[in-house]
Scaffold this motif. Structure first.
Motif, PDB file in Angstrom:
ATOM      1  N   ALA A  92       0.833  -1.211   0.000  1.00  0.00           N
ATOM      2  CA  ALA A  92       0.000   0.000   0.000  1.00  0.00           C
ATOM      3  C   ALA A  92       0.862   1.254   0.000  1.00  0.00           C
ATOM      4  O   ALA A  92       0.546   2.246  -0.671  1.00  0.00           O
ATOM      5  CB  ALA A  92      -0.931   0.005   1.214  1.00  0.00           C
ATOM      6  N   ALA A  93       1.963   1.227   0.737  1.00  0.00           N
ATOM      7  CA  ALA A  93       2.882   2.371   0.747  1.00  0.00           C
ATOM      8  C   ALA A  93       3.466   2.598  -0.637  1.00  0.00           C
ATOM      9  O   ALA A  93       3.595   3.750  -1.088  1.00  0.00           O
ATOM     10  CB  ALA A  93       3.991   2.137   1.764  1.00  0.00           C
ATOM     11  N   LEU A  94       3.793   1.528  -1.344  1.00  0.00           N
ATOM     12  CA  LEU A  94       4.367   1.668  -2.681  1.00  0.00           C
ATOM     13  C   LEU A  94       3.341   2.215  -3.664  1.00  0.00           C
ATOM     14  O   LEU A  94       3.674   3.019  -4.536  1.00  0.00           O
ATOM     15  CB  LEU A  94       4.900   0.319  -3.162  1.00  0.00           C
ATOM     16  N   ARG A  95       2.093   1.800  -3.521  1.00  0.00           N
ATOM     17  CA  ARG A  95       1.052   2.330  -4.411  1.00  0.00           C
ATOM     18  C   ARG A  95       0.842   3.828  -4.165  1.00  0.00           C
ATOM     19  O   ARG A  95       0.686   4.611  -5.103  1.00  0.00           O
ATOM     20  CB  ARG A  95      -0.255   1.552  -4.217  1.00  0.00           C
ATOM     21  N   ALA A  96       0.835   4.238  -2.900  1.00  0.00           N
ATOM     22  CA  ALA A  96       0.668   5.660  -2.576  1.00  0.00           C
ATOM     23  C   ALA A  96       1.854   6.471  -3.084  1.00  0.00           C
ATOM     24  O   ALA A  96       1.689   7.592  -3.589  1.00  0.00           O
ATOM     25  CB  ALA A  96       0.512   5.830  -1.066  1.00  0.00           C
ATOM     26  N   TRP A  97       3.046   5.904  -2.973  1.00  0.00           N
ATOM     27  CA  TRP A  97       4.251   6.575  -3.475  1.00  0.00           C
ATOM     28  C   TRP A  97       4.147   6.806  -4.983  1.00  0.00           C
ATOM     29  O   TRP A  97       4.443   7.891  -5.482  1.00  0.00           O
ATOM     30  CB  TRP A  97       5.461   5.702  -3.139  1.00  0.00           C
ATOM     31  N   GLN A  98       3.695   5.793  -5.688  1.00  0.00           N
ATOM     32  CA  GLN A  98       3.567   5.912  -7.142  1.00  0.00           C
ATOM     33  C   GLN A  98       2.557   6.979  -7.518  1.00  0.00           C
ATOM     34  O   GLN A  98       2.786   7.784  -8.424  1.00  0.00           O
ATOM     35  CB  GLN A  98       3.163   4.565  -7.724  1.00  0.00           C
ATOM     36  N   THR A  99       1.429   7.017  -6.825  1.00  0.00           N
ATOM     37  CA  THR A  99       0.409   8.024  -7.098  1.00  0.00           C
ATOM     38  C   THR A  99       0.968   9.428  -6.900  1.00  0.00           C
ATOM     39  O   THR A  99       0.684  10.346  -7.685  1.00  0.00           O
ATOM     40  CB  THR A  99      -0.804   7.805  -6.183  1.00  0.00           C
ATOM     41  N   GLY A 100       1.795   9.603  -5.872  1.00  0.00           N
ATOM     42  CA  GLY A 100       2.357  10.907  -5.586  1.00  0.00           C
ATOM     43  C   GLY A 100       3.343  11.400  -6.626  1.00  0.00           C
ATOM     44  O   GLY A 100       3.548  12.616  -6.759  1.00  0.00           O
ATOM     45  N   LEU A 101       3.960  10.496  -7.382  1.00  0.00           N
ATOM     46  CA  LEU A 101       4.986  10.872  -8.360  1.00  0.00           C
ATOM     47  C   LEU A 101       4.506  10.880  -9.805  1.00  0.00           C
ATOM     48  O   LEU A 101       5.130  11.507 -10.663  1.00  0.00           O
ATOM     49  CB  LEU A 101       6.171   9.902  -8.267  1.00  0.00           C
ATOM     50  N   ARG A 102       3.422  10.188 -10.079  1.00  0.00           N
ATOM     51  CA  ARG A 102       3.049   9.906 -11.464  1.00  0.00           C
ATOM     52  C   ARG A 102       2.894  11.170 -12.304  1.00  0.00           C
ATOM     53  O   ARG A 102       3.403  11.248 -13.434  1.00  0.00           O
ATOM     54  CB  ARG A 102       1.754   9.092 -11.493  1.00  0.00           C
ATOM     55  N   GLN A 103       2.204  12.173 -11.817  1.00  0.00           N
ATOM     56  CA  GLN A 103       1.937  13.348 -12.635  1.00  0.00           C
ATOM     57  C   GLN A 103       3.227  14.062 -13.021  1.00  0.00           C
ATOM     58  O   GLN A 103       3.412  14.445 -14.186  1.00  0.00           O
ATOM     59  CB  GLN A 103       1.006  14.313 -11.896  1.00  0.00           C
ATOM     60  N   GLU A 104       4.156  14.238 -12.064  1.00  0.00           N
ATOM     61  CA  GLU A 104       5.388  14.951 -12.394  1.00  0.00           C
ATOM     62  C   GLU A 104       6.253  14.149 -13.353  1.00  0.00           C
ATOM     63  O   GLU A 104       6.836  14.714 -14.285  1.00  0.00           O
ATOM     64  CB  GLU A 104       6.187  15.270 -11.130  1.00  0.00           C
ATOM     65  N   VAL A 105       6.343  12.845 -13.166  1.00  0.00           N
ATOM     66  CA  VAL A 105       7.125  12.027 -14.087  1.00  0.00           C
ATOM     67  C   VAL A 105       6.562  12.119 -15.500  1.00  0.00           C
ATOM     68  O   VAL A 105       7.302  12.298 -16.475  1.00  0.00           O
ATOM     69  CB  VAL A 105       7.162  10.560 -13.609  1.00  0.00           C
ATOM     70  N   THR A 106       5.259  12.014 -15.628  1.00  0.00           N
ATOM     71  CA  THR A 106       4.632  12.085 -16.946  1.00  0.00           C
ATOM     72  C   THR A 106       4.929  13.411 -17.629  1.00  0.00           C
ATOM     73  O   THR A 106       5.258  13.466 -18.820  1.00  0.00           O
ATOM     74  CB  THR A 106       3.112  11.888 -16.816  1.00  0.00           C
ATOM     75  N   GLU A 107       4.847  14.505 -16.876  1.00  0.00           N
ATOM     76  CA  GLU A 107       5.094  15.824 -17.460  1.00  0.00           C
ATOM     77  C   GLU A 107       6.565  15.999 -17.812  1.00  0.00           C
ATOM     78  O   GLU A 107       6.897  16.562 -18.871  1.00  0.00           O
ATOM     79  CB  GLU A 107       4.654  16.908 -16.472  1.00  0.00           C
ATOM     80  N   ARG A 108       7.466  15.531 -16.971  1.00  0.00           N
ATOM     81  CA  ARG A 108       8.897  15.652 -17.269  1.00  0.00           C
ATOM     82  C   ARG A 108       9.269  14.826 -18.498  1.00  0.00           C
ATOM     83  O   ARG A 108      10.088  15.248 -19.319  1.00  0.00           O
ATOM     84  CB  ARG A 108       9.716  15.207 -16.069  1.00  0.00           C
TER      85      ARG A 108
END
Length: 399
Positions: free
Chosen positions: A336-352
């Motif tokens: 669950a921690a890993l899923r929350a971590w991914q959600t927190g980063l996804r938008q910035e990674v996609t934009e970069r």
């Protein structure tokens, strides 16, 4: 207490074990942050010793903020070169135009640190080496996991069990291959090749404290001076077949790709030691998930923003910090921690990554028009009233 004896209990609980594959920026940052969160890290690295040098970056944003929380920002600031010029040269080394260091500073904005990648690795290594077990010359041969943990088999036949496995082993990640599938399923080539290596001394006639660049259609060469003993050369060029270029090896490929370049280029290529060169395709890793059970990918192994996007070192450190924070919030539910971590980063990674795909013409212009469009805002940047406007559109971060 030795590294092996460390139990680091919190509230009477034995410290959880994490295996981090890769002793680059992402891996060392993850080991440091998870150690601070009460985990017991083992770092394994394929190379026989810590690598040094690498290309120049501007470290900023989420990376600098994370470094501050992790306690390593002062050490990084101590290695910051300070101001530098951007000197653009003709193919024979004669000057074309220069963006002076005060203007470059305004374009970088507050908090940007000019560093070699090796500077960041060195600071992280110094911070974590006495708090984690680090094994060089070690490879991962197998990964199996269940609800309670993950078993990692190494190339020498030994194995370790851990609560979490972090794959921070770069673009060509073995952890990603073993757990998620072959690299070709996720790698998106941007049809360019990059070569980088450190220099013993500055080329003759090069200005000090400058990034000196020669650009022709489809090809760029830069020498970066970040102070005594911290000089590096970078080659980037376009190709329809990156794999074929890599198969040639850096010496042959670069000689064929840079005919007509004068100044220091012929001498550098004549003396090139191939074992000292970082030589690879400019690629991104695009995945719909970065974790599976108790295995997570971090940094270039997960997203590889690419040289054209920049910001990779900053996001690697920022991502490691966020990973530690999410595991602190959910200490009893790693998936669950890993899923929350991914959600927190996804938008910035996609934009970069999107910016990286759009920035190809900035780094290696594909035609004369792109070269003109690259140079025009840089020339305008020498006029202070224009600088603030341009700083919102130009990015030198982590390039």
């Amino acid at each position: 207490m030795t590294k092996e004896e460390f139990a680091g209990a919190r509230g009477g609980r034995t410290a959880r074990r994490v295996i981090v594959v890769g002793a680059g920026i992402a891996g060392l940052a993850a080991a440091l942050r998870l150690r601070q969160a009460g985990w017991r890290p083992l770092v394994v690295e394929r190379a026989p010793a810590r690598r040094k040098g690498g290309y120049a970056v501007v470290f900023s944003g989420v990376g600098a903020a994370a470094a501050g929380r992790m306690g390593v920002l002062p050490a990084l600031q101590a290695r910051h070169v300070g101001g530098f010029d951007l000197a653009y040269l003709r193919a024979d080394g004669r000057p074309r135009f220069t963006v002076p260091r005060p203007t470059v500073g305004r374009l970088l904005g507050d908090g940007g640190l000019a560093l070699l990648r090796g500077d960041i690795e060195a600071v992280l290594y110094e911070a974590v080496r006495d708090q984690a077990e680090i094994r060089f010359g070690a490879t991962v041969a197998g990964v199996r996991q269940d609800a309670g943990g993950v078993d990692v088999t190494f190339g020498d036949g030994s194995s370790e069990r851990a609560d979490l496995l972090v794959g921070a082993d770069g673009l060509h990640s073995s952890v990603r291959d073993l757990v998620f599938g072959p690299e070709e399923h996720f790698r998106r080539d941007l049809n360019h090749v990059v070569a980088a290596f450190t220099l013993d001394r500055l080329p003759d006639g090069m200005p000090e404290r400058a990034f000196s660049t020669i650009t022709a259609v489809g090809r760029t060469f830069t020498v970066a001076d970040l102070g005594p003993g911290r000089n590096a050369a970078f080659f980037t060029y376009g190709t329809a077949d990156p794999g074929a270029e890599l198969a040639k090896g850096p010496r042959r490929a670069l000689r064929q790709a840079y005919p007509g370049f004068g100044w220091t280029v012929p001498d550098l290529l004549a003396d090139l030691r191939e074992e000292d060169v970082y030589f690879d395709s400019v690629s991104q890793i695009v995945m719909d998930r970065w974790s599976r059970g108790r295995v997570v990918l971090l940094g270039d192994a997960a997203w590889c923003l690419s040289l054209f996007a920049g910001y990779g070192s900053s996001l690697a450190v920022g991502g490691a910090d966020l990973l530690g924070a999410e595991l602190e919030r959910r200490p009893d539910d790693v998936p669950a921690a890993l899923r929350a971590w991914q959600t927190g980063l996804r938008q910035e990674v996609t934009e970069r990554q999107r910016k990286g795909r759009a920035n190809t013409g900035v780094h290696a212009p594909r035609n004369r028009l792109e070269l003109l469009l690259r140079d025009l805002p840089l020339r305008l940047a020498t006029f202070p009233p224009v600088t603030d406007l341009l700083s919102r559109h130009l990015s030198f971060h982590d390039t």
